[in-house]
Write a protein that holds these residues in place. Structure first.
Motif, short mmCIF file in Angstrom:
data_model
loop_
_atom_site.label_atom_id
_atom_site.label_comp_id
_atom_site.label_asym_id
_atom_site.label_seq_id
_atom_site.Cartn_x
_atom_site.Cartn_y
_atom_site.Cartn_z
N TYR A 109 104.58 52.46 117.01
CA TYR A 109 105.10 51.12 116.69
C TYR A 109 105.30 50.96 115.19
O TYR A 109 106.35 50.48 114.73
CB TYR A 109 104.13 50.06 117.21
N LEU A 110 104.31 51.34 114.41
CA LEU A 110 104.38 51.17 112.95
C LEU A 110 105.53 51.98 112.36
O LEU A 110 106.28 51.49 111.50
CB LEU A 110 103.06 51.59 112.32
N GLU A 111 105.68 53.21 112.80
CA GLU A 111 106.72 54.08 112.24
C GLU A 111 108.12 53.61 112.64
O GLU A 111 109.03 53.54 111.80
CB GLU A 111 106.50 55.52 112.72
N GLN A 112 108.30 53.27 113.91
CA GLN A 112 109.63 52.90 114.38
C GLN A 112 110.05 51.51 113.92
O GLN A 112 111.21 51.29 113.57
CB GLN A 112 109.68 53.00 115.90
N SER A 113 109.12 50.57 113.91
CA SER A 113 109.48 49.21 113.52
C SER A 113 109.77 49.09 112.03
O SER A 113 110.53 48.22 111.61
CB SER A 113 108.36 48.23 113.91
N SER A 114 109.18 49.97 111.23
CA SER A 114 109.39 49.89 109.78
C SER A 114 110.55 50.75 109.31
O SER A 114 111.00 50.61 108.16
CB SER A 114 108.12 50.32 109.04
N SER A 115 111.05 51.65 110.16
CA SER A 115 112.09 52.58 109.71
C SER A 115 113.38 51.86 109.32
O SER A 115 114.01 52.21 108.32
CB SER A 115 112.37 53.61 110.81
N GLY A 116 113.77 50.85 110.10
CA GLY A 116 114.99 50.11 109.76
C GLY A 116 114.85 49.34 108.47
O GLY A 116 115.75 49.32 107.63
N PHE A 117 113.71 48.68 108.28
CA PHE A 117 113.46 47.95 107.05
C PHE A 117 113.43 48.89 105.86
O PHE A 117 113.88 48.54 104.77
CB PHE A 117 112.12 47.21 107.13
N ASN A 118 112.88 50.08 106.07
CA ASN A 118 112.74 51.02 104.97
C ASN A 118 114.10 51.39 104.40
O ASN A 118 114.30 51.43 103.18
CB ASN A 118 112.03 52.28 105.47
N PHE A 200 106.70 44.09 120.66
CA PHE A 200 106.05 45.39 120.58
C PHE A 200 106.73 46.40 121.50
O PHE A 200 106.85 47.58 121.16
CB PHE A 200 104.57 45.27 120.96
N GLU A 201 107.18 45.95 122.65
CA GLU A 201 107.79 46.87 123.62
C GLU A 201 109.12 47.43 123.13
O GLU A 201 109.59 48.43 123.67
CB GLU A 201 107.98 46.15 124.96
N GLN A 202 109.73 46.82 122.13
CA GLN A 202 110.96 47.37 121.57
C GLN A 202 110.71 48.72 120.91
O GLN A 202 111.61 49.55 120.83
CB GLN A 202 111.54 46.42 120.52
N TYR A 203 109.50 48.92 120.42
CA TYR A 203 109.22 50.09 119.60
C TYR A 203 108.18 51.04 120.20
O TYR A 203 108.12 52.20 119.82
CB TYR A 203 108.72 49.65 118.21
N SER A 204 107.35 50.55 121.10
CA SER A 204 106.27 51.39 121.59
C SER A 204 105.78 50.85 122.93
O SER A 204 106.27 49.84 123.43
CB SER A 204 105.12 51.42 120.57
N THR A 205 104.80 51.55 123.48
CA THR A 205 104.22 51.15 124.77
C THR A 205 102.88 50.45 124.57
O THR A 205 101.97 50.61 125.38
CB THR A 205 104.03 52.39 125.67
N VAL A 206 102.77 49.71 123.47
CA VAL A 206 101.55 48.93 123.23
C VAL A 206 101.38 47.93 124.37
O VAL A 206 102.29 47.17 124.68
CB VAL A 206 101.63 48.20 121.88
N THR A 207 100.22 47.93 124.98
CA THR A 207 99.97 47.07 126.14
C THR A 207 99.56 45.67 125.69
O THR A 207 99.16 45.45 124.54
CB THR A 207 98.86 47.66 127.01
#
Length: 300
Positions: A109-118, A200-207
Protein backbone atom coordinates in the motif's frame (compact mmCIF):
# COMPACT_ATOMS: atom_id res chain seq x y z
CA UNK A 1 68.94 6.21 -25.61
CA UNK A 2 69.36 9.07 -23.19
CA UNK A 3 69.60 7.45 -19.76
CA UNK A 4 69.01 10.81 -18.09
CA UNK A 5 65.37 10.72 -19.19
CA UNK A 6 64.73 7.34 -17.58
CA UNK A 7 63.08 7.46 -14.14
CA UNK A 8 65.19 6.45 -11.22
CA UNK A 9 64.62 3.13 -9.51
CA UNK A 10 63.45 4.86 -6.33
CA UNK A 11 60.85 6.84 -8.29
CA UNK A 12 59.52 3.68 -9.93
CA UNK A 13 59.30 1.96 -6.57
CA UNK A 14 57.38 4.91 -5.11
CA UNK A 15 54.94 5.01 -8.03
CA UNK A 16 54.33 1.27 -7.85
CA UNK A 17 53.72 1.51 -4.11
CA UNK A 18 51.10 4.19 -4.70
CA UNK A 19 49.13 1.96 -7.06
CA UNK A 20 46.34 0.33 -5.09
CA UNK A 21 45.36 -3.08 -6.33
CA UNK A 22 41.63 -3.59 -6.69
CA UNK A 23 40.22 -6.10 -4.19
CA UNK A 24 39.19 -9.52 -5.53
CA UNK A 25 35.64 -9.82 -6.76
CA UNK A 26 33.02 -11.84 -4.95
CA UNK A 27 32.93 -14.10 -7.99
CA UNK A 28 36.60 -14.98 -7.50
CA UNK A 29 35.93 -15.83 -3.86
CA UNK A 30 33.10 -18.12 -4.93
CA UNK A 31 35.31 -19.85 -7.48
CA UNK A 32 37.99 -20.40 -4.85
CA UNK A 33 35.47 -21.89 -2.42
CA UNK A 34 34.12 -24.10 -5.21
CA UNK A 35 37.66 -25.25 -5.98
CA UNK A 36 38.22 -25.95 -2.29
CA UNK A 37 35.07 -28.07 -2.18
CA UNK A 38 36.15 -30.09 -5.24
CA UNK A 39 39.59 -30.64 -3.74
CA UNK A 40 37.96 -31.78 -0.51
CA UNK A 41 35.88 -34.33 -2.41
CA UNK A 42 38.94 -35.47 -4.31
CA UNK A 43 40.86 -36.01 -1.05
CA UNK A 44 38.29 -38.60 0.00
CA UNK A 45 38.25 -40.31 -3.39
CA UNK A 46 41.97 -40.64 -4.09
CA UNK A 47 43.60 -43.74 -2.65
CA UNK A 48 47.20 -42.59 -2.99
CA UNK A 49 48.84 -42.28 0.44
CA UNK A 50 50.14 -38.70 0.14
CA UNK A 51 47.49 -36.98 -1.94
CA UNK A 52 44.64 -36.76 0.61
CA UNK A 53 46.73 -34.94 3.21
CA UNK A 54 48.17 -32.63 0.55
CA UNK A 55 44.72 -31.77 -0.78
CA UNK A 56 43.33 -31.21 2.72
CA UNK A 57 46.17 -28.81 3.47
CA UNK A 58 45.48 -27.01 0.21
CA UNK A 59 41.77 -26.76 1.02
CA UNK A 60 42.62 -25.33 4.44
CA UNK A 61 44.89 -22.71 2.88
CA UNK A 62 42.30 -21.65 0.28
CA UNK A 63 39.42 -21.41 2.75
CA UNK A 64 41.64 -19.63 5.27
CA UNK A 65 42.74 -17.09 2.66
CA UNK A 66 39.13 -16.38 1.66
CA UNK A 67 38.08 -15.95 5.30
CA UNK A 68 40.96 -13.60 6.06
CA UNK A 69 40.54 -11.50 2.92
CA UNK A 70 36.74 -11.35 2.75
CA UNK A 71 35.66 -11.44 6.40
CA UNK A 72 38.62 -10.21 8.45
CA UNK A 73 40.28 -7.64 6.19
CA UNK A 74 37.06 -7.00 4.23
CA UNK A 75 38.80 -7.04 0.88
CA UNK A 76 35.69 -6.63 -1.23
CA UNK A 77 34.79 -4.40 -4.13
CA UNK A 78 32.36 -1.61 -3.37
CA UNK A 79 29.66 -2.78 -5.78
CA UNK A 80 29.96 -6.32 -4.38
CA UNK A 81 29.43 -4.98 -0.86
CA UNK A 82 26.36 -3.04 -1.98
CA UNK A 83 25.01 -6.11 -3.76
CA UNK A 84 25.50 -8.25 -0.66
CA UNK A 85 23.78 -5.67 1.54
CA UNK A 86 20.86 -5.48 -0.86
CA UNK A 87 20.59 -9.27 -1.02
CA UNK A 88 20.63 -9.55 2.77
CA UNK A 89 18.01 -6.82 3.12
CA UNK A 90 15.79 -8.47 0.51
CA UNK A 91 16.11 -11.81 2.25
CA UNK A 92 15.26 -10.26 5.62
CA UNK A 93 12.26 -8.48 4.10
CA UNK A 94 10.95 -11.64 2.46
CA UNK A 95 11.41 -13.57 5.69
CA UNK A 96 9.62 -10.84 7.65
CA UNK A 97 6.77 -10.69 5.12
CA UNK A 98 6.42 -14.48 5.25
CA UNK A 99 6.07 -14.36 9.02
CA UNK A 100 3.86 -11.25 9.02
CA UNK A 101 1.67 -11.10 5.88
CA UNK A 102 -0.10 -7.95 7.13
CA UNK A 103 3.22 -6.12 6.97
CA UNK A 104 3.59 -7.12 3.32
CA UNK A 105 0.14 -5.74 2.53
CA UNK A 106 1.00 -2.49 4.27
CA UNK A 107 4.30 -2.20 2.39
CA UNK A 108 2.48 -2.72 -0.91
CA UNK A 109 0.00 0.00 0.00
CA UNK A 110 2.72 2.48 0.98
CA UNK A 111 4.80 1.88 -2.14
CA UNK A 112 1.95 1.92 -4.65
CA UNK A 113 -0.05 4.79 -3.17
CA UNK A 114 3.00 7.06 -2.99
CA UNK A 115 4.43 6.23 -6.42
CA UNK A 116 2.08 8.58 -8.30
CA UNK A 117 2.69 11.45 -5.89
CA UNK A 118 6.42 10.85 -6.09
CA UNK A 119 6.50 11.43 -9.84
CA UNK A 120 4.30 14.53 -9.67
CA UNK A 121 5.90 16.20 -6.66
CA UNK A 122 9.39 15.52 -8.02
CA UNK A 123 8.52 17.03 -11.39
CA UNK A 124 7.12 20.20 -9.80
CA UNK A 125 9.42 20.33 -6.79
CA UNK A 126 10.69 23.63 -5.46
CA UNK A 127 13.01 23.49 -2.47
CA UNK A 128 11.01 24.71 0.55
CA UNK A 129 12.95 22.97 3.28
CA UNK A 130 11.82 25.17 6.16
CA UNK A 131 8.07 24.65 5.78
CA UNK A 132 8.54 20.97 4.83
CA UNK A 133 10.52 20.28 8.00
CA UNK A 134 7.88 22.14 10.01
CA UNK A 135 5.19 19.80 8.71
CA UNK A 136 7.28 16.66 9.25
CA UNK A 137 7.82 17.27 12.97
CA UNK A 138 4.20 18.20 13.73
CA UNK A 139 2.50 15.43 15.69
CA UNK A 140 -0.86 17.09 16.40
CA UNK A 141 -3.70 17.54 13.94
CA UNK A 142 -3.45 20.79 12.00
CA UNK A 143 -4.77 22.83 9.09
CA UNK A 144 -2.41 23.96 6.35
CA UNK A 145 -3.50 27.47 5.36
CA UNK A 146 -2.33 29.32 2.28
CA UNK A 147 -3.54 31.38 -0.62
CA UNK A 148 -4.08 30.07 -4.15
CA UNK A 149 -0.89 28.89 -5.81
CA UNK A 150 1.15 28.66 -2.60
CA UNK A 151 1.75 24.93 -3.07
CA UNK A 152 -0.46 23.46 -0.34
CA UNK A 153 -1.28 20.30 -2.28
CA UNK A 154 2.33 19.70 -3.29
CA UNK A 155 3.49 20.16 0.30
CA UNK A 156 0.91 17.64 1.52
CA UNK A 157 1.90 15.19 -1.18
CA UNK A 158 5.54 15.44 -0.18
CA UNK A 159 4.55 14.99 3.45
CA UNK A 160 2.61 11.88 2.43
CA UNK A 161 5.67 10.49 0.62
CA UNK A 162 7.87 11.22 3.64
CA UNK A 163 5.50 9.36 5.99
CA UNK A 164 5.41 6.39 3.60
CA UNK A 165 9.20 6.26 3.38
CA UNK A 166 9.59 6.36 7.15
CA UNK A 167 6.94 3.70 7.72
CA UNK A 168 8.36 1.28 5.13
CA UNK A 169 11.44 0.86 7.36
CA UNK A 170 9.27 0.57 10.50
CA UNK A 171 6.21 -1.37 9.37
CA UNK A 172 5.24 -2.52 12.85
CA UNK A 173 5.11 0.96 14.39
CA UNK A 174 5.13 3.65 11.68
CA UNK A 175 2.18 5.84 10.79
CA UNK A 176 -0.19 4.90 7.98
CA UNK A 177 -1.12 7.89 5.80
CA UNK A 178 -4.29 8.34 3.76
CA UNK A 179 -4.54 11.13 1.18
CA UNK A 180 -8.04 12.02 -0.03
CA UNK A 181 -9.67 15.06 -1.56
CA UNK A 182 -12.40 16.70 0.48
CA UNK A 183 -14.91 16.42 -2.37
CA UNK A 184 -14.68 12.62 -2.20
CA UNK A 185 -16.19 12.59 1.29
CA UNK A 186 -19.96 12.27 1.24
CA UNK A 187 -22.54 11.43 3.91
CA UNK A 188 -23.94 8.71 1.65
CA UNK A 189 -21.22 6.20 2.62
CA UNK A 190 -19.82 5.15 5.97
CA UNK A 191 -16.47 6.87 6.36
CA UNK A 192 -14.29 4.03 7.70
CA UNK A 193 -16.17 0.92 6.62
CA UNK A 194 -16.68 2.08 3.05
CA UNK A 195 -14.61 5.08 2.02
CA UNK A 196 -11.32 4.37 3.78
CA UNK A 197 -11.60 0.65 3.09
CA UNK A 198 -12.13 1.27 -0.63
CA UNK A 199 -9.20 3.69 -0.62
CA UNK A 200 -6.88 0.99 0.73
CA UNK A 201 -8.24 -1.61 -1.67
CA UNK A 202 -7.11 0.50 -4.63
CA UNK A 203 -3.50 -0.26 -3.76
CA UNK A 204 -3.37 -3.38 -1.62
CA UNK A 205 -5.30 -6.16 0.09
CA UNK A 206 -5.30 -4.45 3.49
CA UNK A 207 -8.29 -5.87 5.35
CA UNK A 208 -10.89 -3.90 7.28
CA UNK A 209 -9.67 -5.53 10.50
CA UNK A 210 -6.15 -4.39 9.72
CA UNK A 211 -7.43 -0.88 9.01
CA UNK A 212 -9.24 -0.73 12.33
CA UNK A 213 -6.10 -1.94 14.05
CA UNK A 214 -4.19 1.05 12.67
CA UNK A 215 -6.98 3.42 13.70
CA UNK A 216 -7.33 2.00 17.22
CA UNK A 217 -3.59 2.25 17.78
CA UNK A 218 -3.54 5.88 16.60
CA UNK A 219 -1.32 5.22 13.59
CA UNK A 220 -3.58 6.69 10.92
CA UNK A 221 -2.66 10.06 9.39
CA UNK A 222 -5.69 11.35 7.51
CA UNK A 223 -4.76 14.04 4.96
CA UNK A 224 -7.75 15.86 3.45
CA UNK A 225 -6.96 18.36 0.71
CA UNK A 226 -9.12 21.18 -0.63
CA UNK A 227 -11.69 22.10 2.04
CA UNK A 228 -12.04 25.56 0.51
CA UNK A 229 -13.14 24.05 -2.81
CA UNK A 230 -16.41 22.72 -1.36
CA UNK A 231 -19.84 24.28 -1.60
CA UNK A 232 -21.24 25.42 1.78
CA UNK A 233 -23.62 22.45 2.15
CA UNK A 234 -20.95 19.92 1.24
CA UNK A 235 -18.43 21.64 3.51
CA UNK A 236 -20.84 21.34 6.42
CA UNK A 237 -21.26 17.60 5.76
CA UNK A 238 -17.51 17.02 5.48
CA UNK A 239 -16.78 18.94 8.67
CA UNK A 240 -19.38 16.87 10.48
CA UNK A 241 -17.87 13.59 9.24
CA UNK A 242 -14.31 14.61 10.12
CA UNK A 243 -15.42 15.89 13.54
CA UNK A 244 -17.16 12.59 14.31
CA UNK A 245 -14.08 10.64 13.25
CA UNK A 246 -11.81 12.87 15.34
CA UNK A 247 -14.07 12.58 18.39
CA UNK A 248 -14.23 8.80 18.10
CA UNK A 249 -10.54 8.28 17.33
CA UNK A 250 -8.72 11.29 18.84
CA UNK A 251 -5.26 9.68 18.78
CA UNK A 252 -5.10 9.74 14.98
CA UNK A 253 -3.70 12.79 13.21
CA UNK A 254 -5.93 14.78 10.86
CA UNK A 255 -4.39 17.23 8.40
CA UNK A 256 -6.53 19.47 6.19
CA UNK A 257 -5.73 22.22 3.72
CA UNK A 258 -7.69 25.38 3.03
CA UNK A 259 -7.22 28.93 1.85
CA UNK A 260 -9.18 30.36 4.75
CA UNK A 261 -9.01 29.10 8.36
CA UNK A 262 -12.69 29.98 8.78
CA UNK A 263 -13.78 27.52 6.06
CA UNK A 264 -13.55 24.34 8.06
CA UNK A 265 -10.40 24.36 10.20
CA UNK A 266 -11.92 26.60 12.87
CA UNK A 267 -14.96 24.30 13.21
CA UNK A 268 -12.64 21.32 13.60
CA UNK A 269 -10.64 23.10 16.28
CA UNK A 270 -7.32 22.49 14.53
CA UNK A 271 -4.17 24.51 14.96
CA UNK A 272 -3.11 26.33 11.81
CA UNK A 273 0.19 26.34 9.96
CA UNK A 274 0.48 29.05 7.33
CA UNK A 275 2.25 28.45 4.04
CA UNK A 276 4.46 31.39 3.07
CA UNK A 277 3.77 33.02 -0.27
CA UNK A 278 6.05 32.00 -3.11
CA UNK A 279 8.74 34.51 -3.91
CA UNK A 280 9.03 35.91 -7.42
CA UNK A 281 11.92 33.54 -8.21
CA UNK A 282 9.98 30.56 -6.81
CA UNK A 283 6.94 31.47 -8.89
CA UNK A 284 9.06 31.68 -12.02
CA UNK A 285 10.76 28.38 -11.20
CA UNK A 286 7.41 26.67 -10.63
CA UNK A 287 6.00 28.07 -13.88
CA UNK A 288 8.99 26.70 -15.80
CA UNK A 289 8.66 23.28 -14.16
CA UNK A 290 4.93 23.16 -14.80
CA UNK A 291 5.43 24.03 -18.47
CA UNK A 292 8.01 21.25 -18.85
CA UNK A 293 5.77 18.81 -16.98
CA UNK A 294 2.72 19.70 -19.11
CA UNK A 295 4.66 19.38 -22.35
CA UNK A 296 5.96 15.98 -21.25
CA UNK A 297 2.44 14.75 -20.54
CA UNK A 298 1.17 16.01 -23.89
CA UNK A 299 4.03 14.32 -25.73
CA UNK A 300 3.35 11.01 -24.03
Amino acid sequence: MDTKQLPKREELTTKIARIKAEPPSIRLYMWLLTLAFLLLVASFILSEPNWPSFLLNLVTEIVGAVIILALVERKLRHHDVEHLKKSVNNFQSQLYFFAFPNAKRLAEYLEQSSSGFNKLSTSLYIDRTKIENRLKIEKDSFALIGGPGTGKTTLLQRLYIDICERTIVALSSGNVPVFIHAKWITPDVEFVEDMLRLHFEQYSTVTINQLYKYIKSGRLVLIVDGLDELAPDQLRDVIGILSSFHDQWPNNQIIVSSRDPSTGPSQLGLKTICVPELTHDEQKRFADLYRIYSQGNVDT
